[in-house]
Enzyme design. Sequence first.
Site, mmCIF file in Angstrom:
data_model
loop_
_atom_site.group_PDB
_atom_site.id
_atom_site.type_symbol
_atom_site.label_atom_id
_atom_site.label_comp_id
_atom_site.label_asym_id
_atom_site.label_seq_id
_atom_site.Cartn_x
_atom_site.Cartn_y
_atom_site.Cartn_z
ATOM 1 N N CYS A 9 3.195 -7.130 32.449
ATOM 2 C CA CYS A 9 3.187 -7.430 34.153
ATOM 3 C C CYS A 9 2.527 -8.637 34.638
ATOM 4 O O CYS A 9 2.972 -9.865 34.196
ATOM 5 C CB CYS A 9 1.864 -6.706 34.818
ATOM 6 S SG CYS A 9 1.970 -6.855 36.848
ATOM 7 N N GLU B 161 -8.618 -3.504 36.156
ATOM 8 C CA GLU B 161 -7.733 -3.730 34.752
ATOM 9 C C GLU B 161 -9.303 -3.940 34.139
ATOM 10 O O GLU B 161 -9.421 -4.108 33.013
ATOM 11 C CB GLU B 161 -6.347 -4.789 34.787
ATOM 12 C CG GLU B 161 -5.964 -4.286 35.443
ATOM 13 C CD GLU B 161 -4.352 -4.970 34.716
ATOM 14 O OE1 GLU B 161 -3.841 -4.627 33.599
ATOM 15 O OE2 GLU B 161 -3.427 -5.493 35.750
ATOM 16 N N GLU C 286 5.516 -0.609 33.380
ATOM 17 C CA GLU C 286 3.941 -0.861 32.962
ATOM 18 C C GLU C 286 3.141 0.470 33.180
ATOM 19 O O GLU C 286 3.710 1.601 34.214
ATOM 20 C CB GLU C 286 3.485 -1.728 33.582
ATOM 21 C CG GLU C 286 1.883 -1.747 33.426
ATOM 22 C CD GLU C 286 0.716 -2.621 34.251
ATOM 23 O OE1 GLU C 286 1.688 -3.320 35.443
ATOM 24 O OE2 GLU C 286 0.199 -3.190 33.712
ATOM 25 N N ASN D 122 3.713 -3.345 37.977
ATOM 26 C CA ASN D 122 3.161 -2.935 39.134
ATOM 27 C C ASN D 122 2.666 -3.847 39.750
ATOM 28 O O ASN D 122 0.968 -4.286 39.500
ATOM 29 C CB ASN D 122 1.958 -1.220 38.432
ATOM 30 C CG ASN D 122 2.165 -0.548 38.023
ATOM 31 O OD1 ASN D 122 2.621 0.379 38.896
ATOM 32 N ND2 ASN D 122 1.933 -0.790 36.930
HETATM 33 N N1 CDV Z 1 -0.959 -5.069 37.115
HETATM 34 C C1 CDV Z 1 -0.671 -6.249 37.159
HETATM 35 O O1 CDV Z 1 -0.690 -6.797 35.895
HETATM 36 N N2 CDV Z 1 -0.560 -6.387 38.302
HETATM 37 C C2 CDV Z 1 -0.720 -8.280 38.759
HETATM 38 C C3 CDV Z 1 -1.632 -8.037 40.234
HETATM 39 C C4 CDV Z 1 -2.859 -7.539 40.563
HETATM 40 C C5 CDV Z 1 -1.702 -9.813 40.608
HETATM 41 C C6 CDV Z 1 0.722 -9.085 38.267
HETATM 42 O O2 CDV Z 1 0.377 -9.757 37.722
HETATM 43 O O3 CDV Z 1 1.188 -8.913 39.153
#
Ligand code: CDV
Length: 314
Positions: free
Chosen positions: A173, A147, A47, A198
């Site tokens: 993600c 985000e 990502e 990430n």
């Molecule tokens: N980049 C993300 O979406 N990270 C989220 C964190 C914040 C929990 C994840 O679900 O990995």
Amino acid sequence: MSRHLKIAAAQLGPLHRSDTRAAAVKRLVALLREANAGGAKFVVFPELAFTTFFPRWWMEDQSEVDARYFERRMPSPETQPLFDEAKKLGIGFYIGYGELDEEQGRIRRFNSAILVTPEGNIAGKYRKVHLPGHADHKPHAAFQHLEKKYFEVGNLGFRTFRFMDTITGMLICNDRRWPEAFRVLGLQGAEIVTLGFNTPTENLHYPEPPALRVHHHLIMAQSMAFQNAIWLVETAKCGAEDGFRMFGHSVIVAPTGEIAAKTVSEDDEVIVHNADLGLGENLRKTMFNLAAHRRPEHYKLIVERIGVEVTPSN
Ligand code: CDV
């Protein structure tokens, strides 16, 4: 019947705020070559793969954010070398990036991913639907997760694409925490689901052991792959980025729910697996034959209700 595709997860170590896009592209090209040397035909990158995970920073100058972290075109002159190398090697890939789009004079920003064919054409695009974190500044937190400030909720839904003789879907993600996203792809015949991530080692909201966060990541990947009888490729950007640690554990998971390959570092690393796409077919005809066994008339709440409302049944 067995049907193979050699797939790679190309994990990135940290990309700091001071790193240029050109430096990121150079590393992505090196990973692509390594995947090619391992025989991979399809490479899954993380990502937001061209920049640091910038939602950890509160920034007020939107024009600077746009210039440093968003792509107005894909490929752009700076990202073109990755596309050129992939085409030269005959490799298809998934990659995530910050997308700035202009629709009827309105600027829109999405956390996006694309599938690029071995011929260098964009076969499909996905815009992240589940945006975690917050939109307000939390000056007392160890780091931000903005985000909800920097991106709009994706407006393309969950779609599958005919890609390299497979049916492939994309997620990003936080989507990996929501079974609904996988099921919608499964209902469209997904054989492979690709996802870049990430994930901070630390929980922003409450203390949580890092090992438990990795445990959740792995059990989710294994259960989503099995319950939807898909090959699942999840690729991290990780390590101490801008001084904030994110975990690695990029995985290629078989439709049986078994981890076929996993990274061991928090740095640039490639893992490859010769995925048998036939493995999911048997499961999709038997235990997870959706047409035979699903009962959507009893699942209506899933789409009608967003949050929990206590509803006693008598
Ligand atoms: N980049 C993300 O979406 N990270 C989220 C964190 C914040 C929990 C994840 O679900 O990995």
